[in-house]
Scaffold this motif. Structure first.
Motif, PDB file in Angstrom:
ATOM      1  N   GLU A 149      52.279  77.013-135.939  1.00 42.96           N
ATOM      2  CA  GLU A 149      53.170  76.106-135.222  1.00 42.96           C
ATOM      3  C   GLU A 149      54.621  76.560-135.337  1.00 42.96           C
ATOM      4  O   GLU A 149      55.396  76.462-134.370  1.00 42.96           O
ATOM      5  N   LEU A 150      55.006  77.057-136.503  1.00 45.47           N
ATOM      6  CA  LEU A 150      56.362  77.600-136.654  1.00 45.47           C
ATOM      7  C   LEU A 150      56.582  78.782-135.722  1.00 45.47           C
ATOM      8  O   LEU A 150      57.648  78.907-135.098  1.00 45.47           O
ATOM      9  N   ILE A 151      55.591  79.644-135.619  1.00 40.81           N
ATOM     10  CA  ILE A 151      55.716  80.782-134.711  1.00 40.81           C
ATOM     11  C   ILE A 151      55.874  80.310-133.274  1.00 40.81           C
ATOM     12  O   ILE A 151      56.722  80.805-132.512  1.00 40.81           O
ATOM     13  N   THR A 152      55.066  79.322-132.872  1.00 40.86           N
ATOM     14  CA  THR A 152      55.141  78.795-131.502  1.00 40.86           C
ATOM     15  C   THR A 152      56.492  78.148-131.233  1.00 40.86           C
ATOM     16  O   THR A 152      57.096  78.351-130.158  1.00 40.86           O
ATOM     17  N   LEU A 153      56.987  77.365-132.179  1.00 38.69           N
ATOM     18  CA  LEU A 153      58.294  76.730-132.009  1.00 38.69           C
ATOM     19  C   LEU A 153      59.397  77.774-131.867  1.00 38.69           C
ATOM     20  O   LEU A 153      60.296  77.628-131.015  1.00 38.69           O
ATOM     21  N   ASP A 154      59.331  78.817-132.663  1.00 42.30           N
ATOM     22  CA  ASP A 154      60.345  79.865-132.594  1.00 42.30           C
ATOM     23  C   ASP A 154      60.330  80.553-131.237  1.00 42.30           C
ATOM     24  O   ASP A 154      61.380  80.761-130.608  1.00 42.30           O
ATOM     25  N   VAL A 155      59.147  80.891-130.753  1.00 42.89           N
ATOM     26  CA  VAL A 155      59.036  81.563-129.448  1.00 42.89           C
ATOM     27  C   VAL A 155      59.515  80.649-128.327  1.00 42.89           C
ATOM     28  O   VAL A 155      60.251  81.087-127.423  1.00 42.89           O
ATOM     29  N   ASN A 156      59.143  79.379-128.366  1.00 40.77           N
ATOM     30  CA  ASN A 156      59.570  78.445-127.324  1.00 40.77           C
ATOM     31  C   ASN A 156      61.079  78.265-127.307  1.00 40.77           C
ATOM     32  O   ASN A 156      61.690  78.185-126.225  1.00 40.77           O
ATOM     33  N   GLN A 157      61.685  78.200-128.467  1.00 41.25           N
ATOM     34  CA  GLN A 157      63.136  78.056-128.515  1.00 41.25           C
ATOM     35  C   GLN A 157      63.838  79.286-127.959  1.00 41.25           C
ATOM     36  O   GLN A 157      64.844  79.182-127.245  1.00 41.25           O
ATOM     37  N   GLN A 158      63.329  80.465-128.267  1.00 42.05           N
ATOM     38  CA  GLN A 158      63.925  81.681-127.725  1.00 42.05           C
ATOM     39  C   GLN A 158      63.789  81.746-126.206  1.00 42.05           C
ATOM     40  O   GLN A 158      64.723  82.127-125.500  1.00 42.05           O
ATOM     41  N   GLN A 159      62.627  81.357-125.683  1.00 42.48           N
ATOM     42  CA  GLN A 159      62.435  81.349-124.237  1.00 42.48           C
ATOM     43  C   GLN A 159      63.340  80.317-123.565  1.00 42.48           C
ATOM     44  O   GLN A 159      63.895  80.579-122.488  1.00 42.48           O
ATOM     45  N   ALA A 160      63.499  79.164-124.178  1.00 41.09           N
ATOM     46  CA  ALA A 160      64.376  78.143-123.613  1.00 41.09           C
ATOM     47  C   ALA A 160      65.821  78.613-123.592  1.00 41.09           C
ATOM     48  O   ALA A 160      66.556  78.383-122.620  1.00 41.09           O
ATOM     49  N   ALA A 161      66.256  79.291-124.658  1.00 47.53           N
ATOM     50  CA  ALA A 161      67.623  79.819-124.690  1.00 47.53           C
ATOM     51  C   ALA A 161      67.825  80.864-123.608  1.00 47.53           C
ATOM     52  O   ALA A 161      68.870  80.898-122.939  1.00 47.53           O
TER      53      ALA A 161
END
Length: 264
Positions: A149-161
């Protein structure tokens, strides 16, 4: 003394026997009611659904709380300096893996903290996919799920940025392009090319009569061009007339010089 000591085990045995008979009797009664009484069976089913619902709600609340903790931990991790040299990375990795294992061994209340430590170690490991497989095989399932879940959150935040930055970059590029845009570069409107002067056209050389020659790129209008065309036609007519007069003169000269034919 001896008589009392002999009766105590008997009393305990009798009590245990009665209790066992009671438990067995209740189990038999319960099984009979469950099998033959529809209302009793429906009541048990309803109570089981209530228990399952409460368990699901509690698990959902716990999962939401864990997700919030993971998101907060990820925000703090972004502010943390990650080692850059090999030796520092190795020491950082060993420390975080050790902390994660100790926290996971302390039970579910520490699973989130354990997952954060494992994720920190994952950031500096040269083969992340391999380390994830090791986590899956060696750590409790909830800990592994939190790491993913931490990995998914990190990837989603980078894509959103990146998605937020893309429109700003496109707007800046469009503004730059529009500031340097010249409509005549499209060559789509002949009238615009004729009437609108170029921003930095070089000075044209003067003609024999001291006037600058007319050109669409130097700012002349259609009226000026038409006047110049009429002047050129008049000059051409004069030249043609002079040529015709010269030809007539030559013909007269030739005819006057020819000898007369003798009479028969």
């Amino acid at each position: 003394m001896s008589s009392s000591s002999l009766t105590a085990p008997k009393i305990a045995g009798i009590a245990a026997s009665v209790l066992a008979v009671g438990v067995v009797g209740y189990a038999a009664y319960f099984d009979h009611k469950r099998r033959h009484d529809p209302a009793f069976r429906a009541k048990i089913h309803k109570e089981n659904k209530k228990v399952q619902k409460k368990s699901a709600v509690a698990a959902s609340h716990g999962r939401q709380a864990a997700s919030i903790q993971l998101l907060e931990a990820l925000t703090l991790l972004r502010l943390e300096q990650v080692p850059t040299d090999v030796q520092s990375k190795e020491a950082y990795f060993m420390t975080e893996v050790g902390n994660g294992e100790q926290l996971a061994a302390r039970g579910p209340p520490f699973y989130v903290a354990s997952a954060v430590c494992f994720y920190k170690a994952l950031r500096v490991y040269p083969a992340p996919a391999e380390l994830i497989q090791i986590y899956q095989k060696t750590q409790p399932a909830p800990v592994f799920e939190y790491v993913m879940e931490l990995i998914t959150l990190d990837v989603n935040q980078q894509q959103a940025a990146a998605a937020r930055a893309a429109p700003r970059a496109a707007a800046a590029a469009a503004a730059t392009a529009s500031s340097s845009y010249d409509p005549r570069d499209d060559h789509s409107d002949a009238l615009l090319e004729e009437v609108t002067p170029a921003p930095s056209a070089p000075a044209a050389p003067e003609s024999d009569n001291g006037e600058s020659p007319s050109s669409p790129s130097t700012g002349s209008s259609y009226v000026h061009v038409e006047e110049e065309k009429k002047e050129n036609e008049a000059k051409f007519d004069e030249v043609v007339k002079e040529v015709e007069e010269t030809v007539e003169t030559v013909e007269e000269t030739v005819s006057s010089e020819d000898p007369a034919e003798p009479a028969l």
